[in-house]
Scaffold this active site. Sequence first.
Site, PDB file in Angstrom:
ATOM      1  N   CYS A  19      15.055 -57.900  27.323  1.00  0.00           N
ATOM      2  CA  CYS A  19      13.829 -57.388  28.020  1.00  0.00           C
ATOM      3  C   CYS A  19      13.703 -57.893  29.361  1.00  0.00           C
ATOM      4  CB  CYS A  19      12.215 -57.773  27.432  1.00  0.00           C
ATOM      5  SG  CYS A  19      10.974 -57.168  28.266  1.00  0.00           S
ATOM      6  N   GLU A  41      13.585 -51.658  23.076  1.00  0.00           N
ATOM      7  CA  GLU A  41      13.329 -51.345  24.468  1.00  0.00           C
ATOM      8  C   GLU A  41      13.484 -50.094  25.042  1.00  0.00           C
ATOM      9  OE1 GLU A  41      11.120 -52.424  27.201  1.00  0.00           O
ATOM     10  OE2 GLU A  41      12.061 -54.465  26.694  1.00  0.00           O
TER      11      GLU A  41
END
Length: 614
Positions: A212, A286
């Site tokens: 991330c 993500e």
Amino acid sequence: MRLFSPSLLNRIAPFPSLLISKQSLRSKTFLLRSNRVFGSDSSIRSESEKRANVMAVVEEASPSRRFWNEARRKEANFALLSPFVVALASGGLETDVFKIYVQQDVYFLKAFARAYEMAEECADDDDDKATISVLKNAVLDELKMHNSVLLGWGVDPAKETTVANPATTRYCDFLIATASGKLDSGKGPGKIATPFEMTKIASYTVGAMTPCMRLYAHLGKELEIFLNQKENASHPYKKWIETYSAKSFEDSARQIEELLDKLSISLTGEELDVIGKLYQRAMKLEVDFFHAQRRIHSSVVPLAQYLNPKSKLVLFSDFDLTCTTVDSSAILAEIAILTAQKADPSEGGPGKSLGDARASWNDLSTLYTEEYEHCIETLLPSEEVSGFEYDKLYKGLKLLSEFERRANARVIDSGLLRGINVEDIKKAGERLILQDGCRSFFQNLVNLKQKRDLDIHVLSYCWCADLIRSAFSSVGCLDHLSIHSNEFSYEGSLSTGEILRNMESPVDKLEKFKSLISTVCSTTKNDHMSVYIGDSVGDLLCLLHADIGIVVGSSASLRKIGEKFGVSFVPLFPAVVNKQRQLDKDEVPVWRESSGVLYTVSSWFEIHAFLLGQ
């Protein structure tokens, strides 16, 4: 003919019916790959290869770099070319959509902060605990920023009742489960009983959180360029882009990567594999998170969804080194030489000896190289052009076309292609290694064909279309595409040495391209869009005539010749953002034949994200 480096032969998968020794695979150049020849390339390649080797050693020792390099080639493209990120970059993302994104991100950041707390509890090193604490505080600062944005919109975060969407929930649940030792792989301890297991869980948790941080830093840098454009002087999402493109965020991304590398030192190979899977899983979650942020207005990506459902999409692709990692002529050369070995006159066979066959190929290679370099120098303009000069480029490539025909005639006259068994060709095609991402792209393209009007064509200089047919048959796509190439002539199952020369040059490819487009225009009442994907000088004319010409890879010769005649090479992502900006302003974004403009990509994953989406 084609030029390829001898090193390419090392990547040819062995054929069961042919015994290929390492020595034969590493032997001298047999054939020539036209779009790879320039005298200056060798020294540049030498230095670049040295740097690449040094970086490879560094990255091999760094799990975080290794994992990110893989994700950057694959999943990162699907995030960057998502409708949400493209619209955010263009500045046209609807405020309500961005508001929902921030609210969803608040849920995620809270889970992220909680995962940091759990990782800090598991770490047994004071320095590691301190690093995790710093990273956790940065997330809390990010949460404060999000809350201030929401308050500015009149939304009180403390009273917010928005429900996390499924993509957000899956991501948050994954992080907390990992931090709790409950791994998707089922190999986690479940119940933490010893300090050793707790330390291992800290490593796993950091491995699941690192993607991330790195992806957001990557997106920030990719979007930063749009803040410097005059038309974006007052970009509505300037603060968001500046936050994630800032040095402070990059430092945080590097900090967690360094922590991951440090925590990985004591892990076994199997445990590192677990982290790799967690990293990949987090990256995919993500990407799902970005794709879950639905726009209100239209988006130019993915192209297949942007087009009118009734419009026909016509996709063209080159084959050698566009779809494949090895030029097909390298494979056919090796089969021909080994065929000559099996038919050695000393054993009563009718063919040349192995040494004679290899020497003949080398002679053809040397002659081709010399003549090709002279041909290239002859066709290049002596003076700089002031703009795109298509007519001069076409005239120059006609010279190259004549040269390619003469070269192919020499190969036929040599008789070296005589006696090759079609079964050997088919088996070689089945084991032909495709570029990373190419296989999944064509398989998904076939799935799309069931939903919309789509034609798929492969245009190739390959001497033997049976090799191409076998390659696509092995990935289950043969029945859904049309192959246009040269063909071997056979007597029974053995080649006669003759080639049915259907496509030998850039001009031949262009004529076939135009013919196919003309057929589309005459048989469909609806509009159509053409996309051509290629990598070499031989594709240049087709690339320029397609509505969207996509250059995959970094052929020095293609760029040199193209730029000499005024062709512009534009990275795909900025081009997509520009088209989105036109759409946001109610202008009609014209993905149509653009005078002298081609779009560049680094991989098939980028093509996949642009054309087909997630």
